[in-house]
Design a protein around this motif. Structure first.
Motif, mmCIF file in Angstrom:
data_model
loop_
_atom_site.group_PDB
_atom_site.id
_atom_site.type_symbol
_atom_site.label_atom_id
_atom_site.label_comp_id
_atom_site.label_asym_id
_atom_site.label_seq_id
_atom_site.Cartn_x
_atom_site.Cartn_y
_atom_site.Cartn_z
ATOM 1 N N ASN A 162 9.016 -10.994 -27.060
ATOM 2 C CA ASN A 162 10.074 -9.955 -27.880
ATOM 3 C C ASN A 162 10.088 -8.752 -28.079
ATOM 4 O OD1 ASN A 162 11.693 -11.904 -26.357
ATOM 5 N ND2 ASN A 162 13.031 -13.214 -27.642
ATOM 6 N N PHE A 163 8.905 -9.526 -28.892
ATOM 7 C CA PHE A 163 8.595 -7.802 -29.577
ATOM 8 C C PHE A 163 8.389 -6.566 -28.909
ATOM 9 C CE2 PHE A 163 5.704 -4.923 -32.354
ATOM 10 C CZ PHE A 163 6.910 -4.689 -33.246
ATOM 11 N N ILE A 164 7.420 -7.059 -27.731
ATOM 12 C CA ILE A 164 7.701 -6.066 -26.987
ATOM 13 C C ILE A 164 8.344 -5.405 -26.326
ATOM 14 C CG2 ILE A 164 5.512 -5.409 -24.656
ATOM 15 C CD1 ILE A 164 4.126 -8.033 -25.705
ATOM 16 N N LYS A 165 9.369 -5.189 -26.536
ATOM 17 C CA LYS A 165 10.305 -5.864 -25.715
ATOM 18 C C LYS A 165 11.230 -5.210 -26.722
ATOM 19 C CE LYS A 165 10.731 -9.153 -21.936
ATOM 20 N NZ LYS A 165 11.848 -10.316 -21.990
ATOM 21 N N ILE A 166 11.619 -5.993 -27.317
ATOM 22 C CA ILE A 166 12.395 -4.624 -28.333
ATOM 23 C C ILE A 166 11.492 -3.474 -28.837
ATOM 24 C CG2 ILE A 166 13.253 -4.825 -31.085
ATOM 25 C CD1 ILE A 166 12.949 -8.338 -31.350
ATOM 26 N N ASN A 167 10.690 -3.030 -29.687
ATOM 27 C CA ASN A 167 9.184 -1.730 -29.505
ATOM 28 C C ASN A 167 9.714 -1.413 -28.807
ATOM 29 O OD1 ASN A 167 7.948 -0.327 -31.335
ATOM 30 N ND2 ASN A 167 6.111 -1.265 -30.389
ATOM 31 N N LYS A 168 9.976 -1.348 -27.203
ATOM 32 C CA LYS A 168 9.498 -0.589 -26.439
ATOM 33 C C LYS A 168 11.294 0.267 -26.596
ATOM 34 C CE LYS A 168 10.100 0.057 -21.306
ATOM 35 N NZ LYS A 168 9.951 -0.215 -20.680
ATOM 36 N N ILE A 169 12.165 -0.776 -26.711
ATOM 37 C CA ILE A 169 13.674 -0.246 -26.775
ATOM 38 C C ILE A 169 13.454 0.725 -28.241
ATOM 39 C CG2 ILE A 169 16.009 -1.219 -26.992
ATOM 40 C CD1 ILE A 169 15.246 -3.194 -25.173
ATOM 41 N N TRP A 170 13.183 0.591 -29.627
ATOM 42 C CA TRP A 170 13.551 0.476 -29.901
ATOM 43 C C TRP A 170 12.941 2.140 -29.977
ATOM 44 C CZ3 TRP A 170 15.765 1.614 -34.752
ATOM 45 C CH2 TRP A 170 14.735 2.250 -35.504
ATOM 46 N N ASN A 171 12.230 2.280 -29.613
ATOM 47 C CA ASN A 171 11.035 4.398 -29.750
ATOM 48 C C ASN A 171 12.245 4.753 -28.605
ATOM 49 O OD1 ASN A 171 9.141 3.943 -31.248
ATOM 50 N ND2 ASN A 171 8.249 2.594 -29.435
ATOM 51 N N GLU A 172 12.865 3.492 -27.203
ATOM 52 C CA GLU A 172 13.400 4.816 -26.934
ATOM 53 C C GLU A 172 14.821 5.206 -27.078
ATOM 54 O OE1 GLU A 172 14.788 2.118 -23.452
ATOM 55 O OE2 GLU A 172 12.312 2.119 -22.807
ATOM 56 N N TYR A 173 15.452 4.598 -28.221
ATOM 57 C CA TYR A 173 16.163 5.005 -28.907
ATOM 58 C C TYR A 173 16.646 5.831 -30.177
ATOM 59 C CZ TYR A 173 19.786 1.882 -26.309
ATOM 60 O OH TYR A 173 20.818 1.081 -25.923
ATOM 61 N N TYR A 174 15.099 5.368 -30.462
ATOM 62 C CA TYR A 174 14.980 5.948 -31.981
ATOM 63 C C TYR A 174 14.307 7.470 -30.890
ATOM 64 C CZ TYR A 174 12.702 8.423 -35.965
ATOM 65 O OH TYR A 174 12.362 8.807 -36.867
ATOM 66 N N ASN A 175 13.660 7.769 -30.367
ATOM 67 C CA ASN A 175 13.532 9.135 -30.030
ATOM 68 C C ASN A 175 14.749 9.966 -29.189
ATOM 69 O OD1 ASN A 175 11.010 9.172 -29.950
ATOM 70 N ND2 ASN A 175 9.813 7.987 -28.308
ATOM 71 N N LYS A 176 16.113 9.193 -28.514
ATOM 72 C CA LYS A 176 16.926 9.799 -27.729
ATOM 73 C C LYS A 176 17.928 9.754 -29.281
ATOM 74 C CE LYS A 176 20.727 8.533 -24.288
ATOM 75 N NZ LYS A 176 21.102 7.427 -23.472
ATOM 76 N N TYR A 177 18.370 9.162 -30.093
ATOM 77 C CA TYR A 177 19.018 9.024 -30.997
ATOM 78 C C TYR A 177 18.718 9.936 -32.366
ATOM 79 C CZ TYR A 177 21.932 7.461 -27.679
ATOM 80 O OH TYR A 177 22.483 6.958 -26.222
ATOM 81 N N SER A 178 18.147 9.883 -32.213
ATOM 82 C CA SER A 178 16.786 10.398 -34.628
ATOM 83 C C SER A 178 17.660 11.292 -34.471
ATOM 84 C CB SER A 178 15.496 10.187 -34.274
ATOM 85 O OG SER A 178 14.608 11.165 -33.321
ATOM 86 N N SER A 179 18.235 12.421 -33.712
ATOM 87 C CA SER A 179 18.052 14.324 -34.123
ATOM 88 C C SER A 179 19.548 14.225 -34.310
ATOM 89 C CB SER A 179 17.726 15.073 -32.786
ATOM 90 O OG SER A 179 18.694 14.387 -31.803
ATOM 91 N N TYR A 180 20.186 12.939 -33.989
ATOM 92 C CA TYR A 180 21.544 12.871 -34.860
ATOM 93 C C TYR A 180 22.049 12.243 -35.827
ATOM 94 C CZ TYR A 180 22.654 13.534 -29.853
ATOM 95 O OH TYR A 180 22.698 13.936 -28.451
ATOM 96 N N LEU A 181 20.750 11.577 -36.468
ATOM 97 C CA LEU A 181 20.849 11.631 -38.446
ATOM 98 C C LEU A 181 20.257 11.877 -39.153
ATOM 99 C CD1 LEU A 181 19.706 7.428 -36.904
ATOM 100 C CD2 LEU A 181 21.772 8.526 -37.623
#
Length: 86
Positions: free
Chosen positions: A67-86
């Motif tokens: 689960n951590f591997i999957k969560i980490n992957k999703i975290w990185n995807e969302y962070y890269n996609k949305y961090s510029s909006y924060l």
């Protein structure tokens, strides 16, 4: 943007977290689900204020390895996609 996120988090349920995880092919145990829900509810403001400080690896022990591997992957995807909006 902050107000929209705050309203969503305030109305978020454990089922919302479970359904999101399932949609990403992550089957959280009850402990993992409760940890995730409580963590988000308690910490989202701090994260929004300074997302670069957040280190997901600090929470690895709260999840199974798979689960951590999957969560980490999703975290990185969302962070890269949305961090510029924060």
């Amino acid at each position: 943007m902050f107000n929209i996120i705050e309203r969503y988090i305030n109305n978020m349920s454990v089922d919302d977290v479970r359904n999101f995880a399932i949609s990403k092919n992550i089957n959280l145990s009850d402990d993992e689900l409760n940890f995730t829900y409580n963590f988000v509810k308690k910490n989202y403001r701090d994260f929004l204020k300074n997302p670069k400080v957040f280190d997901i690896r600090r929470y690895k022990n709260n999840y199974s390895d798979d689960n951590f591997i999957k969560i980490n992957k999703i975290w990185n995807e969302y962070y890269n996609k949305y961090s510029s909006y924060l």
